[in-house]
Design an enzyme around this catalytic site. Sequence first.
Site, short mmCIF file in Angstrom:
data_model
loop_
_atom_site.label_atom_id
_atom_site.label_comp_id
_atom_site.label_asym_id
_atom_site.label_seq_id
_atom_site.Cartn_x
_atom_site.Cartn_y
_atom_site.Cartn_z
CG LEU A 208 -0.98 -7.23 -15.61
CD1 LEU A 208 -0.51 -7.82 -16.94
CD2 LEU A 208 -2.07 -6.20 -15.84
CG HIS A 209 -4.84 -9.49 -9.38
ND1 HIS A 209 -4.61 -8.13 -9.36
CD2 HIS A 209 -5.99 -9.68 -8.69
CE1 HIS A 209 -5.56 -7.53 -8.67
NE2 HIS A 209 -6.41 -8.44 -8.26
NE ARG A 210 -8.97 -5.71 -10.40
CZ ARG A 210 -9.58 -5.97 -9.26
NH1 ARG A 210 -10.47 -6.95 -9.21
NH2 ARG A 210 -9.34 -5.27 -8.17
#
Length: 377
Positions: A208-210
């Site tokens: 996850l990074h957005r």
Amino acid sequence: MIITIVAGARPNFMKVAPIIKSIQEAQTNGYDIKYRLVHTGQHYDKKMSSDFFEQLCIPEPDANLGAGGGSQAEQTAAIMVKFEKELQENKSDLVLVVGDVTSTMACTIVAKKLCIDVAHVEAGIRSGDRTMPEEINRLVTDVICDHFFTTSEEANHHLYHSGVPKEKVHFVGNTMIDTLYQNINRLIQPELWKQVDLRQGNYFLITLHRPSNVDDPHNLTHLLEVILKSTGKLPIVFPVHPRTRKMLDSAGFMHPRLIQTDPMSYLEFIYLVKNAKAVITDSGGITEETTVLGIPCLTLRNSTERPETVTIGTNELIGTDPNNLLPYLEKIMQGIWKPYSVPPLWDGDTAQRIIATIIRVYNIPNIPKVEYALQAS
């Protein structure tokens, strides 16, 4: 012919590795083709950058522009200033950019202002979401570049619809998959495999990074709680992106089944993808690898620039509401998933098609091997 190859961030490295290998093969076969590898420095964390050069056998860059850090505008400006100097000091007949990161757009603008041809690898993909920086990068790059190497028929149609002549569009496949196939027998079991007793098919893998998923600590922790509650007693392996790490630390979220690790090298990470029960992600590139490896994938986004991973592959587009995960996780836990196949030309030979096309389009001569060796010495 001299090609300047631009790599700026982690996804770029996987895409340029097979292209460099194919150029080297063309040189061995006597073609008058040379390359200069330029690393913009957009990703400067070791795990996000230099490890990939070592593991994928990419030669050391001829130049590292060191343009990492700062805001979108600051980074774009730094890359443009430094890349302009690079091209002014080092002759180039063609700039080859890959993917959709800031470096892709910035270096394309610089090259075209210097009247140098640009070829875009992974051209024409679209999410339709202009709030994503990558979508702006794609649109700007494809408006001004000269040749378009595409991964799908849908990407072709996007380009045709925007007025790109068909002879400039080259449907070649996916270099990410070239790299996957070239390294599938070199994967490295990460240390945590034995430390936490992981086994094939008995864990979930998350990335996850957005901003929509990680910038609100409450939303991030709720998402992780939903996943943990819906995956029985299985471990959840979570290589944590630096952006996500800040939010997790501020929330202080911990769980005995949530195995948080630092970002991993390519060969370790793909080992985990290949052996996972399923992958939950908000990345685009990982959905391509799960499709080829036959691993169920849930994408926490409202749109995707890689729709073939949904219509043909193993991916499902879930949206950003964590509760949307529930019916899909239930199917995965029951061992049920949709039929899938691998998209056309995702066969490991994409880079060869790219270099063959460049040789044809630019009429690169084939020099007898003895004469070519003398020229190179």
